[in-house]
Motif scaffolding. Structure first.
Motif, mmCIF file in Angstrom:
data_model
loop_
_atom_site.group_PDB
_atom_site.id
_atom_site.type_symbol
_atom_site.label_atom_id
_atom_site.label_comp_id
_atom_site.label_asym_id
_atom_site.label_seq_id
_atom_site.Cartn_x
_atom_site.Cartn_y
_atom_site.Cartn_z
ATOM 1 N N THR A 59 13.156 -12.755 18.234
ATOM 2 C CA THR A 59 14.561 -12.817 17.844
ATOM 3 C C THR A 59 15.476 -12.840 19.056
ATOM 4 O OG1 THR A 59 16.306 -11.672 16.582
ATOM 5 C CG2 THR A 59 14.704 -10.290 17.721
ATOM 6 N N GLY A 60 16.635 -13.439 18.884
ATOM 7 C CA GLY A 60 17.730 -13.208 19.795
ATOM 8 C C GLY A 60 18.505 -11.985 19.345
ATOM 9 N N VAL A 61 19.637 -11.727 19.991
ATOM 10 C CA VAL A 61 20.482 -10.600 19.599
ATOM 11 C C VAL A 61 20.910 -10.798 18.143
ATOM 12 C CG1 VAL A 61 22.645 -9.386 20.050
ATOM 13 C CG2 VAL A 61 21.278 -10.256 21.954
ATOM 14 N N SER A 62 20.760 -9.729 17.335
ATOM 15 C CA SER A 62 20.939 -9.878 15.895
ATOM 16 C C SER A 62 21.466 -8.596 15.284
ATOM 17 C CB SER A 62 19.583 -10.244 15.248
ATOM 18 O OG SER A 62 19.621 -10.134 13.858
ATOM 19 N N GLU A 63 22.572 -8.685 14.561
ATOM 20 C CA GLU A 63 23.098 -7.522 13.846
ATOM 21 C C GLU A 63 22.115 -7.030 12.796
ATOM 22 O OE1 GLU A 63 26.934 -8.270 12.230
ATOM 23 O OE2 GLU A 63 27.875 -8.677 14.180
ATOM 24 N N SER A 64 21.390 -7.950 12.173
ATOM 25 C CA SER A 64 20.423 -7.534 11.161
ATOM 26 C C SER A 64 19.304 -6.712 11.789
ATOM 27 C CB SER A 64 19.852 -8.749 10.430
ATOM 28 O OG SER A 64 19.169 -9.616 11.305
ATOM 29 N N LEU A 65 18.924 -7.028 13.021
ATOM 30 C CA LEU A 65 17.907 -6.228 13.703
ATOM 31 C C LEU A 65 18.464 -4.854 14.045
ATOM 32 C CD1 LEU A 65 15.078 -5.993 14.940
ATOM 33 C CD2 LEU A 65 16.022 -6.937 17.060
ATOM 34 N N ASP A 66 19.711 -4.786 14.482
ATOM 35 C CA ASP A 66 20.343 -3.487 14.752
ATOM 36 C C ASP A 66 20.245 -2.578 13.529
ATOM 37 O OD1 ASP A 66 21.051 -4.641 17.151
ATOM 38 O OD2 ASP A 66 23.217 -4.566 16.802
ATOM 39 N N GLU A 67 20.562 -3.117 12.376
ATOM 40 C CA GLU A 67 20.547 -2.304 11.157
ATOM 41 C C GLU A 67 19.128 -1.963 10.725
ATOM 42 O OE1 GLU A 67 23.130 -0.795 9.784
ATOM 43 O OE2 GLU A 67 24.138 -1.615 11.549
ATOM 44 N N LEU A 68 18.224 -2.912 10.885
ATOM 45 C CA LEU A 68 16.833 -2.662 10.508
ATOM 46 C C LEU A 68 16.250 -1.519 11.335
ATOM 47 C CD1 LEU A 68 14.670 -3.943 8.587
ATOM 48 C CD2 LEU A 68 13.844 -5.191 10.598
ATOM 49 N N VAL B 293 12.864 -20.850 14.019
ATOM 50 C CA VAL B 293 12.245 -20.995 12.703
ATOM 51 C C VAL B 293 12.555 -19.752 11.882
ATOM 52 C CG1 VAL B 293 10.394 -22.445 13.602
ATOM 53 C CG2 VAL B 293 10.054 -19.967 13.444
ATOM 54 N N GLU B 294 12.281 -19.804 10.584
ATOM 55 C CA GLU B 294 12.503 -18.645 9.727
ATOM 56 C C GLU B 294 11.652 -17.487 10.232
ATOM 57 O OE1 GLU B 294 12.309 -17.451 4.957
ATOM 58 O OE2 GLU B 294 11.649 -19.434 5.652
ATOM 59 N N ALA B 295 12.295 -16.390 10.571
ATOM 60 C CA ALA B 295 11.596 -15.258 11.195
ATOM 61 C C ALA B 295 12.174 -13.958 10.671
ATOM 62 C CB ALA B 295 11.729 -15.319 12.717
ATOM 63 N N TYR B 296 11.297 -12.938 10.612
ATOM 64 C CA TYR B 296 11.679 -11.658 10.019
ATOM 65 C C TYR B 296 11.267 -10.492 10.917
ATOM 66 C CZ TYR B 296 12.625 -14.252 5.805
ATOM 67 O OH TYR B 296 13.158 -15.149 4.907
ATOM 68 N N GLY B 297 12.154 -9.528 11.022
ATOM 69 C CA GLY B 297 11.785 -8.222 11.519
ATOM 70 C C GLY B 297 11.357 -7.371 10.344
ATOM 71 N N ILE B 298 10.588 -6.315 10.636
ATOM 72 C CA ILE B 298 10.087 -5.464 9.557
ATOM 73 C C ILE B 298 10.199 -4.001 9.956
ATOM 74 C CG2 ILE B 298 7.696 -5.667 10.391
ATOM 75 C CD1 ILE B 298 6.794 -5.440 7.436
ATOM 76 N N ARG B 299 10.606 -3.183 9.008
ATOM 77 C CA ARG B 299 10.630 -1.730 9.162
ATOM 78 C C ARG B 299 9.587 -1.157 8.205
ATOM 79 N NH1 ARG B 299 15.204 2.011 10.515
ATOM 80 N NH2 ARG B 299 14.673 4.097 9.746
ATOM 81 N N VAL B 300 8.694 -0.355 8.735
ATOM 82 C CA VAL B 300 7.616 0.235 7.954
ATOM 83 C C VAL B 300 7.852 1.741 7.888
ATOM 84 C CG1 VAL B 300 5.121 0.518 7.735
ATOM 85 C CG2 VAL B 300 6.046 -1.554 8.801
ATOM 86 N N GLU B 301 7.917 2.301 6.686
ATOM 87 C CA GLU B 301 8.196 3.725 6.506
ATOM 88 C C GLU B 301 7.052 4.395 5.748
ATOM 89 O OE1 GLU B 301 11.938 3.831 4.493
ATOM 90 O OE2 GLU B 301 13.082 3.382 6.305
ATOM 91 N N HIS B 302 6.762 5.626 6.162
ATOM 92 C CA HIS B 302 5.725 6.409 5.487
ATOM 93 C C HIS B 302 5.912 7.867 5.856
ATOM 94 C CE1 HIS B 302 1.706 8.316 5.081
ATOM 95 N NE2 HIS B 302 1.632 7.559 3.992
ATOM 96 N N GLY C 81 0.832 -1.190 0.000
ATOM 97 C CA GLY C 81 0.000 0.000 0.000
ATOM 98 C C GLY C 81 0.870 1.245 0.000
ATOM 99 N N PRO C 82 0.611 2.192 0.912
ATOM 100 C CA PRO C 82 1.385 3.429 0.947
ATOM 101 C C PRO C 82 2.715 3.292 1.693
ATOM 102 C CG PRO C 82 -0.279 3.519 2.637
ATOM 103 C CD PRO C 82 -0.493 2.223 1.886
ATOM 104 N N PHE C 83 2.970 2.111 2.237
ATOM 105 C CA PHE C 83 4.159 1.899 3.053
ATOM 106 C C PHE C 83 5.309 1.335 2.227
ATOM 107 C CE2 PHE C 83 0.510 0.912 5.916
ATOM 108 C CZ PHE C 83 0.622 2.011 6.757
ATOM 109 N N THR C 84 6.505 1.804 2.511
ATOM 110 C CA THR C 84 7.714 1.122 2.064
ATOM 111 C C THR C 84 8.192 0.261 3.220
ATOM 112 O OG1 THR C 84 8.346 2.908 0.569
ATOM 113 C CG2 THR C 84 10.078 1.387 1.248
ATOM 114 N N VAL C 85 8.386 -1.022 2.980
ATOM 115 C CA VAL C 85 8.787 -1.915 4.063
ATOM 116 C C VAL C 85 10.122 -2.567 3.730
ATOM 117 C CG1 VAL C 85 6.370 -2.337 4.672
ATOM 118 C CG2 VAL C 85 7.575 -3.972 3.217
ATOM 119 N N HIS C 86 10.888 -2.775 4.793
ATOM 120 C CA HIS C 86 12.164 -3.486 4.702
ATOM 121 C C HIS C 86 12.066 -4.693 5.630
ATOM 122 C CE1 HIS C 86 13.938 0.260 2.964
ATOM 123 N NE2 HIS C 86 13.121 0.831 3.830
#
Length: 250
Positions: A162-171, A142-151, A129-134
């Motif tokens: 999640t446990g401690v995660s560099e990918s979460l830090d960057e997200l 299990v396969e799991a994702y964090g999400i960043r929603v921008e508008h 929709g109107p959101f850009t998501v990362h």
């Protein structure tokens, strides 16, 4: 953007809250992040059953997705107005199979896809929709994702589980509101790559330079005040506990 906490209990519903589910709204578009145990009932306090525009499932543990089976019933068997058109559902690989297996008695093997338009999530950037998501893969059994929603120049980051995660830090880098799980208690549980405790959530927020921290996914057997205090020891910005029906303008 407006964020509304539909449910925020971790692992199983508490007496006060359904499991993880968060409604994000902008420009008349409604995006739901997760639909755990009890969330469908609570969601109806905030919008109609058929007013959602898209759903994102961070992972396929029951406390984040199981009420999709009840939502299938609401959409598939609707009589007034006929069956609903498929709503976009973004989730890890195997989401359709997982929900079909959980329901266990769909009319056909493809019935879920008649009301849910499944999209497989991978680490990527795209529009809902109107959101850009990362989306980024985070650390969980299990396969799991964090999400960043921008508008509109603002951002919300949701950790999922999640446990401690560099990918979460960057997200979460410089995000306006960081909705972060804090299921464990510092000094009590120590299981890598499963969940964060309050201190680790605060440390993540500090490393990422987030502007506001909201702790969520705290199970009924965990003391939320202890986790809040632990987060405040290591994060200098505003921090609070998620609560059902709380809303935030971002």
């Amino acid at each position: 953007m407006k964020l509304t906490v539909v449910g925020c209990s971790g692992s199983f519903p508490s007496a006060e809250s359904a499991c993880s589910s968060y409604l994000v709204e902008a420009d008349g578009f409604r995006l739901l992040l997760d639909m755990g145990n009890g969330a469908l009932g609570e969601l109806q306090r905030h919008c109609g059953l058929y007013d959602l525009d898209a759903i994102f499932l961070s992972h396929l543990h029951a406390d984040h997705c199981i009420d999709m089976c009840a939502y299938f019933v609401a959409r598939y068997y609707r009589h007034d107005g006929g069956r609903c058109d498929p709503i976009p559902v973004y989730g890890p690989e195997g989401t359709e199979h997982r929900l079909t297996t959980a329901y266990a008695d769909t009319p056909t093997a493809s019935s879920m896809s008649e009301v849910f338009d499944f999209h497989t999530v991978k680490p990527s950037t795209f529009d809902i929709g109107p959101f850009t998501v990362h989306t980024e893969r985070v650390r969980h059994p299990v396969e799991a994702y964090g999400i960043r929603v921008e508008h509109g120049g603002r951002s919300l980051t949701y950790s999922g589980d999640t446990g401690v995660s560099e990918s979460l830090d960057e997200l979460a880098r410089d995000t306006d509101l960081f909705l972060c799980e804090a299921a464990f208690t510092h000094g009590k549980e120590n299981i890598p790559d499963l969940h964060l405790n309050g201190r680790e959530a605060g440390e993540t927020a500090t490393r990422a330079g987030v502007r506001r921290l909201v702790l969520t996914h705290i199970p009924p057997w965990t003391d939320p005040q202890a986790n809040l205090a632990d987060a405040r020891e290591v994060y200098a910005g505003p921090v609070e506990l998620a609560a059902p029906r709380a809303s935030y303008e971002i």
